[in-house]
Design an enzyme around this catalytic site. Structure first.
Site, PDB file in Angstrom:
ATOM      1  CG  ASN A   1     -37.184 -12.173  34.194  1.00  0.00           C
ATOM      2  OD1 ASN A   1     -38.143 -12.529  33.516  1.00  0.00           O
ATOM      3  ND2 ASN A   1     -36.784 -12.827  35.278  1.00  0.00           N
TER       4      ASN A   1
ATOM      5  CG  ASP B   1     -32.259  -6.623  42.563  1.00  0.00           C
ATOM      6  OD1 ASP B   1     -31.901  -6.991  41.424  1.00  0.00           O
ATOM      7  OD2 ASP B   1     -31.765  -7.102  43.607  1.00  0.00           O
ATOM      8  CB  SER B   2     -37.422  -9.424  43.155  1.00  0.00           C
ATOM      9  OG  SER B   2     -37.271  -9.721  41.784  1.00  0.00           O
TER      10      SER B   2
ATOM     11  CG  PHE C   1     -40.687 -15.183  36.643  1.00  0.00           C
ATOM     12  CD1 PHE C   1     -41.758 -14.374  36.994  1.00  0.00           C
ATOM     13  CD2 PHE C   1     -39.428 -14.833  37.118  1.00  0.00           C
ATOM     14  CE1 PHE C   1     -41.578 -13.245  37.783  1.00  0.00           C
ATOM     15  CE2 PHE C   1     -39.227 -13.698  37.908  1.00  0.00           C
ATOM     16  CZ  PHE C   1     -40.312 -12.904  38.232  1.00  0.00           C
TER      17      PHE C   1
ATOM     18  CG  ASP D   1     -43.648 -17.633  40.749  1.00  0.00           C
ATOM     19  OD1 ASP D   1     -43.348 -17.153  41.856  1.00  0.00           O
ATOM     20  OD2 ASP D   1     -44.022 -16.942  39.792  1.00  0.00           O
TER      21      ASP D   1
ATOM     22  NE  ARG E   1     -41.472  -8.251  40.147  1.00  0.00           N
ATOM     23  CZ  ARG E   1     -41.254  -9.555  40.381  1.00  0.00           C
ATOM     24  NH1 ARG E   1     -42.216 -10.438  40.243  1.00  0.00           N
ATOM     25  NH2 ARG E   1     -40.065  -9.956  40.753  1.00  0.00           N
TER      26      ARG E   1
END
Ligand SMILES: O=P(O)(O)OP(=O)(O)OP(=O)(O)OC[C@H]1O[C@@H](n2cnc3c(O)ncnc32)[C@H](O)[C@@H]1O
Ligand SMILES: [Mg+2]
Length: 206
Positions: A15, A78-79, A161, A164, A190
């Protein structure tokens, strides 16, 4: 010739906007003697599908794949978004919540539609990031950062992104997409996760 005193670390994400954040956070931590390498600077390699039940599992798989394929220490994230009124969904399904991977507008629209009847007091949510560091033949570590907030009624802003534009961080009335990149990094899931890995990354330089 690569400088032998510099340790190359792979930052593994497909991404582009997330990759930019990962690099920015690590760069601003100012660790000396590290060169961050993006996925487009290494040969392509096969990746395991992200089908883990937890962010931590998926982050470790991504970092292990990157480290095994390149022989470099590898950082991966990973989120996702956990929405209280949706029993912590979309969670690990965040990137493909509306069906097609990475369709931010469709994913966001679906969450808004699912919350259309949810009153303001019950629109709580949190971003979660699990960040993993895997060093070939060495450390494997995974840490978590969270960013509490709530889901707005409509998208606002064009920074960041993913979700958000509909995420309003606790203590702010702007959406995450209305923050400057520096403001987002200082508060975000993050940023908080990666900060915990900085000592391990610094320790790679000896
Ligand atoms: O796996 P990689 O290649 O890193 O990229 P990805 O987009 O597939 O990333 P994930 O599997 O971790 O899925 C995370 C999704 O959660 C959302 N997300 C994660 N962090 C976010 C952030 O900081 N702001 C907004 N949305 C975010 C966004 O929809 C992402 O696509
Ligand atoms: Mg992914």
């Amino acid at each position: 010739m690569a400088d032998p005193a510099v340790v190359r670390v792979l930052v593994a994400s497909r991404n582009a906007k997330k990759l930019k954040e990962l690099r920015r956070v690590l760069e601003s931590a100012g660790v000396e003697g590290i060169e961050l390498v993006g996925l487009n600077e290494v040969p392509e390699f096969p990746e395991t599908p992200e089908t883990g039940a937890t962010f931590e599992e998926n982050a470790l798989v991504k970092a292990r794949d990157g480290a095994a394929a390149t022989g470099l220490p590898c950082v991966a994230d990973d989120s996702g978004l956990e929405v209280d009124a949706l029993n912590a969904m979309p969670g690990v399904l965040s990137a493909r919540w509306a069906g097609s991977h990475g369709d931010d507008a469709a994913n966001t629209a679906l969450v808004l539609a699912q919350l259309s009847d949810t009153p303001d007091g019950r629109r709580g949510a949190a971003f979660v990031s699990a960040c993993a560091l895997v060093v070939p033949g060495g450390v494997e570590r995974v840490v978590r950062g969270t960013w509490p907030g709530s889901i707005a009624r409509a998208p606002r802003g064009d920074g960041g992104f993913g979700y958000d534009p509909v995420f309003v961080p606790e203590g702010d009335d702007r959406s995450a997409a209305e923050l400057t990149p520096e403001e987002k990094d200082a508060a975000s899931h993050r940023g908080r996760a990666l900060a915990q890995l900085v000592p391990d990354i610094a320790a790679l330089v000896s």
